[in-house]
Write an enzyme that holds these catalytic residues in place. Structure first.
Site, PDB file in Angstrom:
ATOM      1  N   SER A 131       5.661   0.323  -0.999  1.00 51.67           N
ATOM      2  CA  SER A 131       4.305   1.305  -0.688  1.00 51.67           C
ATOM      3  C   SER A 131       4.692   1.507   0.831  1.00 51.67           C
ATOM      4  O   SER A 131       4.511   0.934   1.687  1.00 51.67           O
ATOM      5  CB  SER A 131       2.926   0.142  -0.650  1.00 51.67           C
ATOM      6  N   HIS A 149       6.059   4.225  -3.470  1.00 53.50           N
ATOM      7  CA  HIS A 149       4.184   4.334  -4.195  1.00 53.50           C
ATOM      8  C   HIS A 149       3.477   4.611  -2.766  1.00 53.50           C
ATOM      9  O   HIS A 149       3.561   4.155  -2.023  1.00 53.50           O
ATOM     10  CB  HIS A 149       3.950   3.154  -4.263  1.00 53.50           C
ATOM     11  N   ASP A 201      -0.309   5.151  -1.815  1.00 48.97           N
ATOM     12  CA  ASP A 201      -1.964   4.605  -1.690  1.00 48.97           C
ATOM     13  C   ASP A 201      -3.027   5.883  -1.205  1.00 48.97           C
ATOM     14  O   ASP A 201      -2.320   6.023   0.114  1.00 48.97           O
ATOM     15  CB  ASP A 201      -2.188   3.070  -1.293  1.00 48.97           C
ATOM     16  N   MET A 203      -5.760   6.812  -0.297  1.00 50.99           N
ATOM     17  CA  MET A 203      -7.116   6.246  -0.228  1.00 50.99           C
ATOM     18  C   MET A 203      -8.568   7.248   0.670  1.00 50.99           C
ATOM     19  O   MET A 203      -7.869   8.460   1.405  1.00 50.99           O
ATOM     20  CB  MET A 203      -7.643   5.153   1.062  1.00 50.99           C
ATOM     21  N   HIS A 235      -0.955   6.354  -6.215  1.00 52.22           N
ATOM     22  CA  HIS A 235      -1.672   4.722  -6.822  1.00 52.22           C
ATOM     23  C   HIS A 235      -3.138   5.846  -5.986  1.00 52.22           C
ATOM     24  O   HIS A 235      -4.259   5.653  -4.482  1.00 52.22           O
ATOM     25  CB  HIS A 235      -1.537   3.860  -6.013  1.00 52.22           C
ATOM     26  N   MET A 258      -6.724   5.657  -5.102  1.00 51.04           N
ATOM     27  CA  MET A 258      -8.470   4.930  -4.695  1.00 51.04           C
ATOM     28  C   MET A 258      -9.405   5.752  -3.983  1.00 51.04           C
ATOM     29  O   MET A 258      -9.739   5.727  -3.285  1.00 51.04           O
ATOM     30  CB  MET A 258      -7.805   3.491  -3.772  1.00 51.04           C
ATOM     31  N   MET A 268      -4.455  -5.338  -9.609  1.00 56.62           N
ATOM     32  CA  MET A 268      -4.285  -5.450  -8.320  1.00 56.62           C
ATOM     33  C   MET A 268      -4.641  -6.214  -7.938  1.00 56.62           C
ATOM     34  O   MET A 268      -5.026  -7.518  -8.405  1.00 56.62           O
ATOM     35  CB  MET A 268      -5.732  -4.745  -7.419  1.00 56.62           C
ATOM     36  N   ASP A 326       0.285  -4.878  -7.308  1.00 59.41           N
ATOM     37  CA  ASP A 326       0.655  -4.034  -6.332  1.00 59.41           C
ATOM     38  C   ASP A 326      -0.490  -5.075  -5.417  1.00 59.41           C
ATOM     39  O   ASP A 326      -1.466  -5.420  -5.468  1.00 59.41           O
ATOM     40  CB  ASP A 326      -0.338  -2.992  -6.338  1.00 59.41           C
TER      41      ASP A 326
HETATM   42  C1  DX5 Z   1      -3.644  -1.667  -1.305  1.00 58.88           C
HETATM   43  C2  DX5 Z   1      -2.571  -0.498  -2.062  1.00 58.88           C
HETATM   44  C3  DX5 Z   1      -1.250  -1.298  -1.951  1.00 58.88           C
HETATM   45  C4  DX5 Z   1      -0.859  -1.861  -0.083  1.00 58.88           C
HETATM   46  C5  DX5 Z   1       0.207  -2.920  -0.745  1.00 58.88           C
HETATM   47  O1  DX5 Z   1      -5.219  -1.107  -1.613  1.00 58.88           O
HETATM   48  O2  DX5 Z   1      -2.561  -0.787  -3.305  1.00 58.88           O
HETATM   49  O3  DX5 Z   1       0.120  -0.832  -2.605  1.00 58.88           O
HETATM   50  O4  DX5 Z   1      -0.591  -1.191   0.477  1.00 58.88           O
HETATM   51  O5  DX5 Z   1       0.753  -3.358   0.813  1.00 58.88           O
HETATM   52  P1  DX5 Z   1       1.173  -4.857   0.344  1.00 58.88           P
HETATM   53  O6  DX5 Z   1       2.231  -5.425  -0.442  1.00 58.88           O
HETATM   54  O7  DX5 Z   1       1.235  -5.448   1.804  1.00 58.88           O
HETATM   55  O8  DX5 Z   1       0.340  -6.265  -0.132  1.00 58.88           O
HETATM   56 ZN    ZN Z   2      -1.518   0.419  -4.215  1.00 55.36          ZN
END
Ligand code: DX5
Ligand code: ZN
Length: 222
Positions: free
Chosen positions: A13, A38, A40, A42, A71, A73, A142, A178
């Site tokens: 990630s 990956h 993220d 947001m 991903h 969000m 999740m 994740d």
């Molecule tokens: C959380 C993200 C994850 C996160 C994972 O919202 O979707 O991908 O960055 O990070 P770790 O492995 O540190 O929990």
């Molecule tokens: Zn993620």
């Protein structure tokens, strides 16, 4: 990255990488044999944090051919699906909690030529996936509440994965997990049936990524 009957892939990630040097980070990951990155995404609305947008993805896309797994969000994902495709994403996962017409959203992602995933929060029942398993390429379980890296793994998540695996049956739907995956629980993640392990802090805490990846794979298949 395969051993016995357990095949799995680790998807770092990028949120936990050195964000001031993303291009270099990706080059280093490439040299380890990692195949999936990956991202993220947001929006400060669906989750209380803001991360990467299209210009960042586009810039990085020019540097590598690794799989970009975004991903989402974000609220109103439908509005941006084409932009994610243009920015170079290969896989797109959308949250069942954020998409009122998720069946249509999945169809659209596939129509654009991307692999379609459904992400589901820790507090959402697997029943929310009823009717979707024939339309998703993967399900993202999740194992923390979305919004931040470095949180603690929520303990019943592997049970959820096992339950999901039963529900998937002989469909070719993969399971991605994740949140809070690290050396201490990577073996359980693989044994429970996860195919793709997203790892942020659990991966980037290794100074040398090749050593880290080897150590994690050994532990996962011990
Ligand atoms: C959380 C993200 C994850 C996160 C994972 O919202 O979707 O991908 O960055 O990070 P770790 O492995 O540190 O929990
Ligand atoms: Zn993620």
């Amino acid at each position: 990255m395969a051993s016995q009957n357990h095949k799995f892939q680790i998807a770092p990630s990028m949120l936990a990488s050195d964000l001031s040097a993303l291009g270099n980070e990706i080059k280093m990951l490439e040299s380890t044999g990692i195949e999936i990155l990956h991202f993220d995404i947001m929006d400060g609305h669906f989750v209380p944090n803001i991360t990467f947008g299209f210009p960042v993805l586009e810039t990085l896309r020019k540097k590598t051919r690794l799989i970009f797994d975004a991903h989402l969000m974000i609220a109103d994902a439908d509005r941006y699906l084409e932009d994610f495709k243009k920015a170079g994403c290969d896989w797109l996962s959308v949250h069942v909690e954020a998409c009122p017409h998720i069946h249509r959203t999945l169809q659209q992602i596939k129509k654009l030529g991307m692999v379609a995933g459904v992400a589901i929060n820790p507090g959402t029942s697997l029943d929310a996936l009823n009717g979707l398993l024939d339309f998703a390429d993967f399900i993202l379980i999740m194992s923390v509440n979305p919004g931040f890296g470095g949180q603690s793994f929520i303990e019943n998540s592997f049970e959820k994965v096992r339950d999901l695996k039963k529900r998937i049956g002989n469909r070719k739907v993969k399971i991605q997990i994740d949140g809070g995956i690290k050396k201490e629980n990577i073996r359980d993640a693989v044994l429970s049936g996860c195919d793709i392990l997203v790892m942020g802090t659990g991966f980037f805490s290794y100074k040398d990524y090749k050593t880290g990846l080897n150590e994690l794979c050994l532990e996962a298949t011990r």
